[in-house]
Design an enzyme around this catalytic site. Structure first.
Site, mmCIF file in Angstrom:
data_model
loop_
_atom_site.group_PDB
_atom_site.id
_atom_site.type_symbol
_atom_site.label_atom_id
_atom_site.label_comp_id
_atom_site.label_asym_id
_atom_site.label_seq_id
_atom_site.Cartn_x
_atom_site.Cartn_y
_atom_site.Cartn_z
ATOM 1 N N GLY A 194 0.829 -1.218 0.000
ATOM 2 C CA GLY A 194 0.000 0.000 0.000
ATOM 3 C C GLY A 194 0.853 1.253 0.000
ATOM 4 O O GLY A 194 0.613 2.183 0.768
ATOM 5 N N ALA A 195 1.867 1.261 -0.908
ATOM 6 C CA ALA A 195 2.875 2.332 -0.874
ATOM 7 C C ALA A 195 2.510 3.537 -1.732
ATOM 8 O O ALA A 195 3.308 4.453 -1.870
ATOM 9 C CB ALA A 195 4.228 1.770 -1.330
ATOM 10 N N ASN A 196 1.297 3.533 -2.288
ATOM 11 C CA ASN A 196 0.986 4.631 -3.225
ATOM 12 C C ASN A 196 0.327 5.846 -2.584
ATOM 13 O O ASN A 196 0.084 6.847 -3.246
ATOM 14 C CB ASN A 196 0.138 4.120 -4.396
ATOM 15 C CG ASN A 196 -1.194 3.578 -3.931
ATOM 16 O OD1 ASN A 196 -1.506 3.647 -2.740
ATOM 17 N ND2 ASN A 196 -1.973 3.024 -4.829
ATOM 18 N N SER A 214 -3.660 -0.135 14.875
ATOM 19 C CA SER A 214 -4.374 1.132 15.081
ATOM 20 C C SER A 214 -4.846 1.249 16.526
ATOM 21 O O SER A 214 -5.098 0.230 17.191
ATOM 22 C CB SER A 214 -5.584 1.147 14.147
ATOM 23 O OG SER A 214 -6.506 2.130 14.553
ATOM 24 N N TYR A 240 -12.922 -3.900 10.998
ATOM 25 C CA TYR A 240 -11.623 -3.221 10.931
ATOM 26 C C TYR A 240 -10.969 -3.249 12.316
ATOM 27 O O TYR A 240 -9.789 -3.594 12.464
ATOM 28 C CB TYR A 240 -11.810 -1.781 10.446
ATOM 29 C CG TYR A 240 -10.539 -0.953 10.445
ATOM 30 C CD1 TYR A 240 -9.514 -1.212 9.532
ATOM 31 C CD2 TYR A 240 -10.367 0.093 11.354
ATOM 32 C CE1 TYR A 240 -8.348 -0.449 9.541
ATOM 33 C CE2 TYR A 240 -9.207 0.862 11.351
ATOM 34 C CZ TYR A 240 -8.199 0.582 10.445
ATOM 35 O OH TYR A 240 -7.041 1.338 10.457
ATOM 36 N N GLY A 299 -0.676 8.077 1.471
ATOM 37 C CA GLY A 299 -0.603 8.192 2.925
ATOM 38 C C GLY A 299 0.741 7.779 3.515
ATOM 39 O O GLY A 299 1.814 8.165 3.018
ATOM 40 N N ILE A 300 0.676 6.997 4.575
ATOM 41 C CA ILE A 300 1.885 6.623 5.323
ATOM 42 C C ILE A 300 2.824 5.768 4.452
ATOM 43 O O ILE A 300 4.044 5.925 4.499
ATOM 44 C CB ILE A 300 1.509 5.865 6.625
ATOM 45 C CG1 ILE A 300 0.527 6.702 7.465
ATOM 46 C CG2 ILE A 300 2.760 5.537 7.442
ATOM 47 C CD1 ILE A 300 -0.083 5.962 8.655
ATOM 48 N N GLY A 301 2.226 4.880 3.640
ATOM 49 C CA GLY A 301 3.037 3.999 2.781
ATOM 50 C C GLY A 301 3.870 4.795 1.791
ATOM 51 O O GLY A 301 5.042 4.479 1.555
HETATM 52 N N1 NAP Z 1 -4.468 7.390 8.819
HETATM 53 C C1 NAP Z 1 -4.838 7.061 10.044
HETATM 54 O O1 NAP Z 1 -5.396 7.897 10.796
HETATM 55 C C2 NAP Z 1 -4.589 5.669 10.582
HETATM 56 C C3 NAP Z 1 -4.927 5.376 11.904
HETATM 57 C C4 NAP Z 1 -4.691 4.100 12.400
HETATM 58 C C5 NAP Z 1 -4.103 3.140 11.571
HETATM 59 N N2 NAP Z 1 -3.783 3.452 10.293
HETATM 60 C C6 NAP Z 1 -3.188 2.388 9.457
HETATM 61 O O2 NAP Z 1 -2.073 2.896 8.741
HETATM 62 C C7 NAP Z 1 -1.931 2.204 7.500
HETATM 63 C C8 NAP Z 1 -1.824 3.205 6.361
HETATM 64 O O3 NAP Z 1 -3.009 3.983 6.317
HETATM 65 P P1 NAP Z 1 -3.120 5.396 5.556
HETATM 66 O O4 NAP Z 1 -3.786 6.328 6.461
HETATM 67 O O5 NAP Z 1 -1.808 5.757 4.976
HETATM 68 O O6 NAP Z 1 -4.195 5.029 4.424
HETATM 69 P P2 NAP Z 1 -4.180 5.127 2.826
HETATM 70 O O7 NAP Z 1 -3.514 6.372 2.375
HETATM 71 O O8 NAP Z 1 -5.590 4.896 2.369
HETATM 72 O O9 NAP Z 1 -3.300 3.883 2.412
HETATM 73 C C9 NAP Z 1 -3.794 2.589 2.389
HETATM 74 C C10 NAP Z 1 -3.083 1.868 1.271
HETATM 75 O O10 NAP Z 1 -3.497 0.497 1.306
HETATM 76 C C11 NAP Z 1 -3.727 0.111 -0.040
HETATM 77 N N3 NAP Z 1 -4.604 -1.032 -0.133
HETATM 78 C C12 NAP Z 1 -5.862 -1.157 0.354
HETATM 79 N N4 NAP Z 1 -6.344 -2.363 0.022
HETATM 80 C C13 NAP Z 1 -5.365 -3.001 -0.685
HETATM 81 C C14 NAP Z 1 -5.265 -4.259 -1.297
HETATM 82 N N5 NAP Z 1 -6.270 -5.138 -1.277
HETATM 83 N N6 NAP Z 1 -4.112 -4.587 -1.909
HETATM 84 C C15 NAP Z 1 -3.074 -3.713 -1.966
HETATM 85 N N7 NAP Z 1 -3.121 -2.500 -1.407
HETATM 86 C C16 NAP Z 1 -4.255 -2.142 -0.789
HETATM 87 C C17 NAP Z 1 -4.324 1.338 -0.708
HETATM 88 O O11 NAP Z 1 -4.193 1.193 -2.109
HETATM 89 P P3 NAP Z 1 -5.337 1.604 -3.165
HETATM 90 O O12 NAP Z 1 -4.966 2.952 -3.649
HETATM 91 O O13 NAP Z 1 -5.227 0.545 -4.225
HETATM 92 O O14 NAP Z 1 -6.662 1.561 -2.440
HETATM 93 C C18 NAP Z 1 -3.422 2.419 -0.112
HETATM 94 O O15 NAP Z 1 -2.238 2.517 -0.851
HETATM 95 C C19 NAP Z 1 -3.132 1.270 7.397
HETATM 96 O O16 NAP Z 1 -2.758 -0.021 7.817
HETATM 97 C C20 NAP Z 1 -4.130 1.867 8.379
HETATM 98 O O17 NAP Z 1 -5.030 0.904 8.892
HETATM 99 C C21 NAP Z 1 -4.007 4.683 9.759
#
Ligand code: NAP
Length: 321
Positions: free
Chosen positions: A11-13, A142, A176, A15-17
């Site tokens: 999921g590197a495209n 989380s 979730y 947010g955090i990734g």
């Molecule tokens: N942001 C927060 O407030 C928060 C809080 C607690 C925990 N987290 C955790 O932190 C991590 C990163 O979250 P983020 O906030 O950076 O969210 P994000 O920007 O939505 O990133 C999530 C990534 O996961 C990818 N993904 C989802 N389903 C997938 C699949 N089936 N196969 C491959 N890639 C997939 C998405 O790709 P697509 O573009 O293809 O959908 C996207 O690149 C997650 O594990 C999340 O649960 C975040």
């Protein structure tokens, strides 16, 4: 200095990734972006390659909810690289408000993406991790797991395999929350299992990071509104990405395994079984304790056994390929 080190970030495209990819690339790592949406990811790869001057940012396709896709990814990765140093399970499914959905393997989509997919990928890449001099795995959990401070809260194991799910009462939010608890349980059990091979595995309890527009647009209006408000208070994703880097490269965390870190990078401890009032205040307002549920060996083994059972055909087939 880190030229020969290889890291996979799922999921590197966005947010955090995406920020973690930037950080590891800046530090000279070979970064494999393991992504589903290749169109968006290609643009992100090019942007980061230009910005960091690191040509070793590679893009490989994977859908973390599909066991076949993970198998394919791992086969290709093994053909291209002879070792893996760091594996970061960052991708997650959290489309709150969405209706009940199943993965191609008939597993509830949240659990398929957030728990069984990572388990399968790690298992298939274990031998490559063993080739590293300092192999690390990180799971992104989380603070939603705080719901488990309520002693009545449990993982509803009967709702995970598709055909047994009560579709009417299904809630992606609940799944979730349970999937992120399952990931913590898996971290603790996997750490024990992988200790003899020198593979260190930790989890990070993320409290919040600003979400991108694309991510906000995936959730329903109600959740989008909540997320917009949260975004005002959340730190930028870079903060968590730096913590990913810190945990995966810190010498001290190599010495230990099976820790859950909070967003200050401190190792968390299990909440007391019979908390005092002060303990309860700490549980809800701080990030010193994790729920007692996660410390239970029985719960850890249950999720481990389920992961092994559900993915068994895909682990076996890989050997035959
Ligand atoms: N942001 C927060 O407030 C928060 C809080 C607690 C925990 N987290 C955790 O932190 C991590 C990163 O979250 P983020 O906030 O950076 O969210 P994000 O920007 O939505 O990133 C999530 C990534 O996961 C990818 N993904 C989802 N389903 C997938 C699949 N089936 N196969 C491959 N890639 C997939 C998405 O790709 P697509 O573009 O293809 O959908 C996207 O690149 C997650 O594990 C999340 O649960 C975040």
């Amino acid at each position: 200095m880190n030229n020969d080190k290889v890291v996979i970030i799922t999921g590197a495209n966005s947010g955090i990734g995406k920020e973690a990819t930037r950080k590891f690339a800046q530090e000279g790592y070979t970064v494999v972006m393991a992504c589903r949406n290749m169109e968006i990811s290609k643009l992100v790869q090019q942007e980061l390659m230009q910005e960091t001057n690191n040509e070793q940012i590679k893009l490989m396709n994977v859908d973390m909810s599909s066991f076949q896709s993970i198998q394919q990814f791992c086969l290709q990765f093994k053909m291209l690289y002879n070792k893996l140093d760091i594996l970061i399970h960052n991708a997650a499914y959290f489309n709150h408000g969405e209706k009940y959905r199943l993965s191609t393997n008939n597993i509830e989509l949240t659990f398929a993406t957030n728990v069984f997919g990572p388990f399968l990928m790690t298992t298939l890449l274990k031998d490559h991790l063993k080739q590293s001099t300092d192999p690390r795995i990180l799971h992104a959990s989380s603070n939603i797991v705080k719901h488990f401070f309520d002693s009545k809260k449990k993982i509803e194991f009967d709702k995970i395999v598709g055909n047994k799910i009560d579709k009417k009462n299904h809630s992606v939010y609940k799944m979730y929350c349970q999937s992120k608890m399952a990931l913590v349980l898996l971290t603790f059990k996997m750490a024990e299992e992988y200790k003899a091979d020198g593979i260190s595995i930790h989890a990070l309890q993320i409290n919040g990071a600003k979400m991108s527009k694309a991510t906000l647009n995936k959730v329903t209006l109600k959740w989008r509104t909540i997320a917009y408000v949260q975004n005002v208070f959340f730190p930028p994703p870079k903060k968590m990405a730096d913590l990913y880097y810190h945990i995966c490269t810190l010498n001290e965390s190599k010495m230990t395994t099976g820790q859950l870190f909070n967003d200050k990078g401190e190792s968390m401890i299990p909440a007391p079984k019979n908390p005092t009032f002060i303990d309860e205040v700490k549980q809800f307002s701080g990030s010193t304790y994790y729920p007692h549920y996660a410390a239970s060996k029985e719960n850890q083994e249950k999720i481990w056994d389920l992961c092994a059972e559900i993915t068994k055909d895909y682990r076996a087939k890989e050997i035959l390929c």
